[in-house]
Write a protein that holds these residues in place. Structure first.
Motif, PDB file in Angstrom:
ATOM      1  N   ARG A   1       0.856  -1.173  -0.061  1.00  0.00           N
ATOM      2  CA  ARG A   1      -0.033  -0.022  -0.120  1.00  0.00           C
ATOM      3  C   ARG A   1       0.971   1.164   0.139  1.00  0.00           C
ATOM      4  N   GLY A   2       0.243   2.386  -0.447  1.00  0.00           N
ATOM      5  CA  GLY A   2       0.900   3.673  -0.269  1.00  0.00           C
ATOM      6  C   GLY A   2       1.211   4.188  -1.571  1.00  0.00           C
ATOM      7  N   GLY A   3       0.989   3.730  -3.164  1.00  0.00           N
ATOM      8  CA  GLY A   3       1.605   3.894  -4.271  1.00  0.00           C
ATOM      9  C   GLY A   3       0.832   4.963  -4.625  1.00  0.00           C
ATOM     10  N   LEU A   4      -0.362   4.866  -4.632  1.00  0.00           N
ATOM     11  CA  LEU A   4      -1.292   5.828  -5.548  1.00  0.00           C
ATOM     12  C   LEU A   4      -1.308   7.210  -4.851  1.00  0.00           C
ATOM     13  N   ALA A   5      -0.181   8.067  -5.006  1.00  0.00           N
ATOM     14  CA  ALA A   5       0.002   9.237  -4.348  1.00  0.00           C
ATOM     15  C   ALA A   5       1.001   9.865  -5.024  1.00  0.00           C
ATOM     16  N   GLU A   6       1.187  11.114  -4.856  1.00  0.00           N
ATOM     17  CA  GLU A   6       2.345  11.904  -5.683  1.00  0.00           C
ATOM     18  C   GLU A   6       3.585  11.781  -5.075  1.00  0.00           C
ATOM     19  N   TYR A   7       3.677  11.502  -3.427  1.00  0.00           N
ATOM     20  CA  TYR A   7       4.852  11.229  -2.957  1.00  0.00           C
ATOM     21  C   TYR A   7       4.624   9.708  -1.891  1.00  0.00           C
ATOM     22  N   VAL A   8       5.537   9.072  -1.809  1.00  0.00           N
ATOM     23  CA  VAL A   8       5.524   7.868  -0.937  1.00  0.00           C
ATOM     24  C   VAL A   8       6.906   7.545  -0.109  1.00  0.00           C
ATOM     25  N   THR A   9       7.157   7.409   0.966  1.00  0.00           N
ATOM     26  CA  THR A   9       8.194   7.108   1.696  1.00  0.00           C
ATOM     27  C   THR A   9       8.382   5.217   1.910  1.00  0.00           C
ATOM     28  N   THR A  10       9.590   4.736   1.712  1.00  0.00           N
ATOM     29  CA  THR A  10       9.663   3.476   1.798  1.00  0.00           C
ATOM     30  C   THR A  10      11.371   3.214   2.044  1.00  0.00           C
ATOM     31  N   SER A  11      11.470   1.985   2.504  1.00  0.00           N
ATOM     32  CA  SER A  11      12.778   1.381   2.799  1.00  0.00           C
ATOM     33  C   SER A  11      13.424   1.390   1.207  1.00  0.00           C
ATOM     34  N   PRO A  12      14.597   1.671   1.407  1.00  0.00           N
ATOM     35  CA  PRO A  12      15.280   1.519  -0.196  1.00  0.00           C
ATOM     36  C   PRO A  12      15.767  -0.054  -0.496  1.00  0.00           C
ATOM     37  N   ARG A  13      15.428  -0.895   0.353  1.00  0.00           N
ATOM     38  CA  ARG A  13      16.031  -2.334   0.153  1.00  0.00           C
ATOM     39  C   ARG A  13      15.163  -3.066  -0.747  1.00  0.00           C
ATOM     40  N   LEU A  14      14.023  -2.500  -1.122  1.00  0.00           N
ATOM     41  CA  LEU A  14      13.114  -3.141  -2.094  1.00  0.00           C
ATOM     42  C   LEU A  14      13.192  -2.280  -3.598  1.00  0.00           C
ATOM     43  N   LEU A  15      14.018  -1.319  -3.511  1.00  0.00           N
ATOM     44  CA  LEU A  15      13.682  -0.709  -4.632  1.00  0.00           C
ATOM     45  C   LEU A  15      15.193  -0.896  -5.585  1.00  0.00           C
ATOM     46  N   ALA A  16      14.928  -0.767  -6.944  1.00  0.00           N
ATOM     47  CA  ALA A  16      16.029  -1.014  -7.794  1.00  0.00           C
ATOM     48  C   ALA A  16      16.175   0.142  -8.625  1.00  0.00           C
ATOM     49  N   ARG A  17      17.267   0.320  -9.317  1.00  0.00           N
ATOM     50  CA  ARG A  17      17.516   1.595 -10.163  1.00  0.00           C
ATOM     51  C   ARG A  17      16.825   1.528 -11.352  1.00  0.00           C
ATOM     52  N   LYS A  18      16.042   2.217 -12.118  1.00  0.00           N
ATOM     53  CA  LYS A  18      15.180   2.134 -13.040  1.00  0.00           C
ATOM     54  C   LYS A  18      16.275   2.162 -14.307  1.00  0.00           C
ATOM     55  N   PRO A  19      16.336   1.212 -15.284  1.00  0.00           N
ATOM     56  CA  PRO A  19      17.237   1.413 -16.447  1.00  0.00           C
ATOM     57  C   PRO A  19      16.756   2.587 -17.145  1.00  0.00           C
ATOM     58  N   PRO A  20      17.679   3.454 -17.660  1.00  0.00           N
ATOM     59  CA  PRO A  20      17.241   4.918 -18.313  1.00  0.00           C
ATOM     60  C   PRO A  20      16.410   4.862 -19.428  1.00  0.00           C
ATOM     61  N   ALA A  21      16.319   3.542 -20.174  1.00  0.00           N
ATOM     62  CA  ALA A  21      15.518   3.322 -21.425  1.00  0.00           C
ATOM     63  C   ALA A  21      14.428   2.968 -21.186  1.00  0.00           C
ATOM     64  N   LEU A  22      13.849   2.548 -19.999  1.00  0.00           N
ATOM     65  CA  LEU A  22      12.739   1.880 -19.421  1.00  0.00           C
ATOM     66  C   LEU A  22      11.803   3.016 -19.177  1.00  0.00           C
ATOM     67  N   PRO A  23      10.804   3.137 -19.853  1.00  0.00           N
ATOM     68  CA  PRO A  23       9.606   4.302 -19.346  1.00  0.00           C
ATOM     69  C   PRO A  23       9.088   4.148 -17.916  1.00  0.00           C
ATOM     70  N   PHE A  24       8.746   5.008 -17.303  1.00  0.00           N
ATOM     71  CA  PHE A  24       8.192   5.123 -15.976  1.00  0.00           C
ATOM     72  C   PHE A  24       7.235   3.904 -15.924  1.00  0.00           C
ATOM     73  N   ALA A  25       6.210   3.903 -16.905  1.00  0.00           N
ATOM     74  CA  ALA A  25       4.867   3.244 -16.977  1.00  0.00           C
ATOM     75  C   ALA A  25       5.569   1.721 -16.972  1.00  0.00           C
ATOM     76  N   GLU A  26       6.364   1.433 -17.956  1.00  0.00           N
ATOM     77  CA  GLU A  26       6.681  -0.034 -18.203  1.00  0.00           C
ATOM     78  C   GLU A  26       7.342  -0.471 -16.815  1.00  0.00           C
ATOM     79  N   ALA A  27       8.262   0.281 -16.105  1.00  0.00           N
ATOM     80  CA  ALA A  27       9.024  -0.200 -14.988  1.00  0.00           C
ATOM     81  C   ALA A  27       8.029  -0.396 -13.731  1.00  0.00           C
TER      82      ALA A  27
END
Length: 318
Positions: free
Chosen positions: A99-125
């Motif tokens: 939960r928490g994603g459908l908003a302009e901002y969200v706080t989260t632990s960095p351990r579950l995040l990955a760097r988005k590949p530059p060529a990958l659009p945000f919607a596809e990521a």
């Protein structure tokens, strides 16, 4: 900030887009400026509060008022102890607690995040994390020419399972409504079954693996569709079926040699990076049905709840 707010379990009529205070990251958190959010089966369950395990995040009402788990965006700020990300980094991942994603901002632990590949659009990521993690684990160990059945294949995550199974050389039968057969074939299925016309569980000794995204059949029925040595993986479905499958699985394996069980899919950065590498290499990719702006998120949730989507529904945050 603008956010989708759900203060009770029910339907899409029980959510609204309104203002909430923007969150502030704790010492070990990052603040993400959300750019896109994809909807999953877990969002449908969290909306209705059913099956019962969907209420682990609040028995009578959601403890976190904002739904949505799979996000892509840009790091806006970091807590004092965070060193691996900095403001301006593009990231994506699945939020703890779903939960928490459908908003302009969200706080989260960095351990579950990955760097988005530059060529990958945000919607596809945003369309990768949960569906990609399920598909990665559900298809591990498949061999060329294995016969695979995917039940509930026309929803948010089915196309990913189909795509990865085909990438590994398996032959895929996809099960969903009759009007989704064209979509399933375009997603890569070799064959389709309309559940209104045929019950796949009545087939005997046909499949090496069954991936069940919407389980409601007894484990004592589904194992009959498996070939000797085959496996049935329950991903989502009714609570009583989940419990029955967990209990009956070891018994059925001893009696039949077939593996019947619940597929555990932990939130994992390593899995996310592995499946994203397959996406960027062109081996597989998310299938996006429609993209909605944040203000129309209730409409997207209504379509998700109705089971009308052909692949992923994505909400963008302008």
């Amino acid at each position: 900030m603008r956010a989708v707010i759900q203060d009770r379990y029910g339907s899409a009529d029980d959510v609204e887009v309104a203002d909430l205070p923007a969150p502030v990251p704790a010492d070990g958190e990052v603040l993400v400026r959300v750019r896109a959010v994809s909807l999953n089966g877990s969002d449908r369950e969290n909306l209705t509060g059913s099956p019962a395990y969907a209420r682990l995040g609040g028995l009578r009402r959601p403890r976190h008022p904002v739904p949505g788990s799979d996000v892509a965006g840009t790091v806006e700020a970091v807590g004092r102890s965070v060193t691996e990300y900095a403001p301006g980094d593009d990231v994506f991942g699945e939020l703890a607690g779903y939960r928490g994603g459908l908003a302009e901002y969200v706080t989260t632990s960095p351990r579950l995040l990955a760097r988005k590949p530059p060529a990958l659009p945000f919607a596809e990521a945003a369309a990768i994390p949960q569906a990609g993690g399920i598909a990665l684990r559900a298809t591990r160990g498949l061999r060329p020419d294995d016969q695979v059945l995917v039940n509930g294949a026309g929803g948010a995550g089915g196309a990913f399972v189909i795509g990865l199974a085909r990438h590994l050389g398996a032959r895929v039968t996809a099960v969903d409504r009759a009007d989704k057969s064209g979509h399933l074939l375009r997603a890569g299925a070799d064959d389709t079954i309309a559940f209104e016309r045929c019950d796949w569980a009545d087939q005997r000794d046909r499949y090496d693996r069954v991936v069940d995204l919407v389980a409601h059949r007894s484990p004592y029925r589904v194992h009959r569709a498996l070939r000797p040595g085959g496996s049935y993986l329950m991903v989502g479905g009714r609570t009583r079926v989940l419990l029955g499958t967990a209990v009956a699985g070891p018994v059925l394996r001893r009696l039949t040699g077939k593996r019947v069980g619940v597929l555990m899919v932990p939130q994992s950065r390593a899995d996310l990076e592995e499946v994203t590498a397959l996406v960027t290499a062109g081996a597989v990719g998310p299938v996006i049905d429609e993209v909605y702006p944040l203000e129309e998120a209730p409409t997207a949730l209504a379509r998700l709840a109705a089971g009308d989507s052909l692949g992923k529904l994505v909400v963008t945050v302008p």
